[in-house]
Design an enzyme around this catalytic site. Structure first.
Site, PDB file in Angstrom:
ATOM      1  N   LYS A 213       0.832  -1.206   0.000  1.00 49.06           N
ATOM      2  CA  LYS A 213       0.000   0.000   0.000  1.00 49.06           C
ATOM      3  C   LYS A 213       0.870   1.261   0.000  1.00 49.06           C
ATOM      4  CE  LYS A 213      -2.438   3.018   3.027  1.00 49.06           C
ATOM      5  NZ  LYS A 213      -2.705   3.334   4.429  1.00 49.06           N
ATOM      6  N   CYS A 283     -20.504   6.076   2.765  1.00 46.17           N
ATOM      7  CA  CYS A 283     -20.553   4.627   2.978  1.00 46.17           C
ATOM      8  C   CYS A 283     -19.720   4.259   4.201  1.00 46.17           C
ATOM      9  CB  CYS A 283     -20.050   3.898   1.728  1.00 46.17           C
ATOM     10  SG  CYS A 283     -20.569   2.180   1.619  1.00 46.17           S
ATOM     11  N   CYS A 290     -27.171   5.071   3.248  1.00 51.87           N
ATOM     12  CA  CYS A 290     -27.657   4.511   1.983  1.00 51.87           C
ATOM     13  C   CYS A 290     -28.758   5.370   1.351  1.00 51.87           C
ATOM     14  CB  CYS A 290     -28.160   3.085   2.197  1.00 51.87           C
ATOM     15  SG  CYS A 290     -26.873   1.928   2.741  1.00 51.87           S
ATOM     16  N   CYS A 293     -27.326   7.923  -0.865  1.00 51.34           N
ATOM     17  CA  CYS A 293     -26.407   7.423  -1.892  1.00 51.34           C
ATOM     18  C   CYS A 293     -27.110   7.275  -3.235  1.00 51.34           C
ATOM     19  CB  CYS A 293     -25.811   6.083  -1.464  1.00 51.34           C
ATOM     20  SG  CYS A 293     -24.607   5.417  -2.631  1.00 51.34           S
ATOM     21  N   CYS A 299     -26.849  -0.995  -5.543  1.00 52.32           N
ATOM     22  CA  CYS A 299     -25.789  -1.471  -4.662  1.00 52.32           C
ATOM     23  C   CYS A 299     -26.161  -2.818  -4.029  1.00 52.32           C
ATOM     24  CB  CYS A 299     -25.525  -0.445  -3.555  1.00 52.32           C
ATOM     25  SG  CYS A 299     -24.374  -1.025  -2.281  1.00 52.32           S
TER      26      CYS A 299
END
Length: 308
Positions: A213, A283, A290, A293, A299
């Site tokens: 990462k 999220c 939600c 969103c 989703c």
């Protein structure tokens, strides 16, 4: 009695102490009651195969040994050819649209994407990415400002006592461990790279405390090279929640391998920045918003939980 039968007896819940002596005489190569004891022992050893040793590739910030290579993992765990998640382009476009109206932590901090023009700036980029692990962006930014004021060059950091270096980078996450990693990294850079940083992801990930990462992020910001997706806890969590992995993953490196198997390479650079902000503001891990969103109708997570 076959070897398998002997092993089954030992593993059976009905195996009692009263039977222990009898079975021991069968398996013990020196037992007087087992004239073919040597042969039986050899059969038992042959039936139990040793696992091959695990190759350790790098050490993460928690000191845990990892067995994943930053450049070959995709080949090991990549999903079947041609697979891609349903509606991913629409979902990504909606997330990008929502991002335009979000003011996220750290947005006021100017970000300098690579390549950096000299070794000193590349070194500072490496240190900044190391400090950023498990640390909020604004805290990392403040710590880097203190280091620059102090003199953030390999030679000066080498001369700086650990106690002073610790005061300069606190309160970044795992700061005590990072002090040790920075000092070891400086020694390597001065001895092997003339104070510059490695040019490849494999060599970067050989530095203390640098995993895939941090390595991929440093490659982007220091050298301007995109050779892998930067997967942190937000990207890992959202990729599983959105169904962007063909098989559920347990660690970020498994997620990176699956994402790289289908996501077009032109999306690799910005996907981390886009998903991190989305995961921090909408999220969320425990109480995702939600209803707000744009993806609530397509989703997988909202469908599974009956959110309309």
């Amino acid at each position: 009695m076959s070897v398998n039968s002997k092993l089954n007896i030992l593993a059976s819940p009905r195996y009692t102490r009263a039977m222990k002596k009898k079975v021991g005489e069968i398996l013990n190569p020196t037992s007087e009651r087992s004239p073919d004891g040597v042969k039986g022992a050899e059969m038992v050893k042959a039936a139990v195969k040793k696992r091959p040793p695990i190759k350790v590739e790098y050490e993460n910030l928690h000191g845990k040994k990892m067995k994943i290579s930053p450049t070959t993992e995709s080949k090991k765990t990549s999903t079947s050819g041609g697979w891609e998640p349903k509606d991913w382009r629409v979902i990504l476009a909606n997330i990008q649209e929502m991002r335009k109206n979000i003011t996220a932590p750290g947005d006021e901090i100017e970000r300098h994407d690579g390549p950096q023009p000299n070794a000193t700036l590349r070194f500072q980029t490496l240190i900044g990415t190391m400090l950023s692990s498990q640390t909020k962006q604004e805290i990392t930014h403040a710590a880097m400002n203190r280091l620059r004021d102090h003199g953030c060059t390999p030679a000066n950091i080498k001369r700086t006592p650990d106690e002073i270096l610790g005061k300069l980078i606190r309160p970044v996450g795992l700061w005590k461990r990072k002090v040790l990693y920075i000092k070891k990294t400086v020694d390597i850079l001065l001895a092997e790279y003339a104070g510059d940083i490695p040019r490849t992801i494999d060599d970067l990930c050989k530095l203390p405390g640098v995993g895939p990462k941090v390595g991929h992020l440093c490659m982007q910001l220091a050298w301007g090279k995109v050779c892998g997706i930067v997967v942190d806890t937000h990207v890992h969590r959202l990729s599983n929640r959105l169904g962007w992995v063909q098989n559920p993953t347990k660690i970020p490196e498994e997620t990176r391998a699956q994402l790289e198997s289908w996501l077009p390479k032109e999306e690799w650079f910005d996907i981390n920045r886009t998903l991190v902000v989305f995961g921090q503001t909408i999220c969320n891990p425990l109480r995702p918003k939600c209803i707000e969103c744009l993806n609530k109708d397509i989703c997988p997570y909202s469908k599974k939980n009956g959110i309309k």
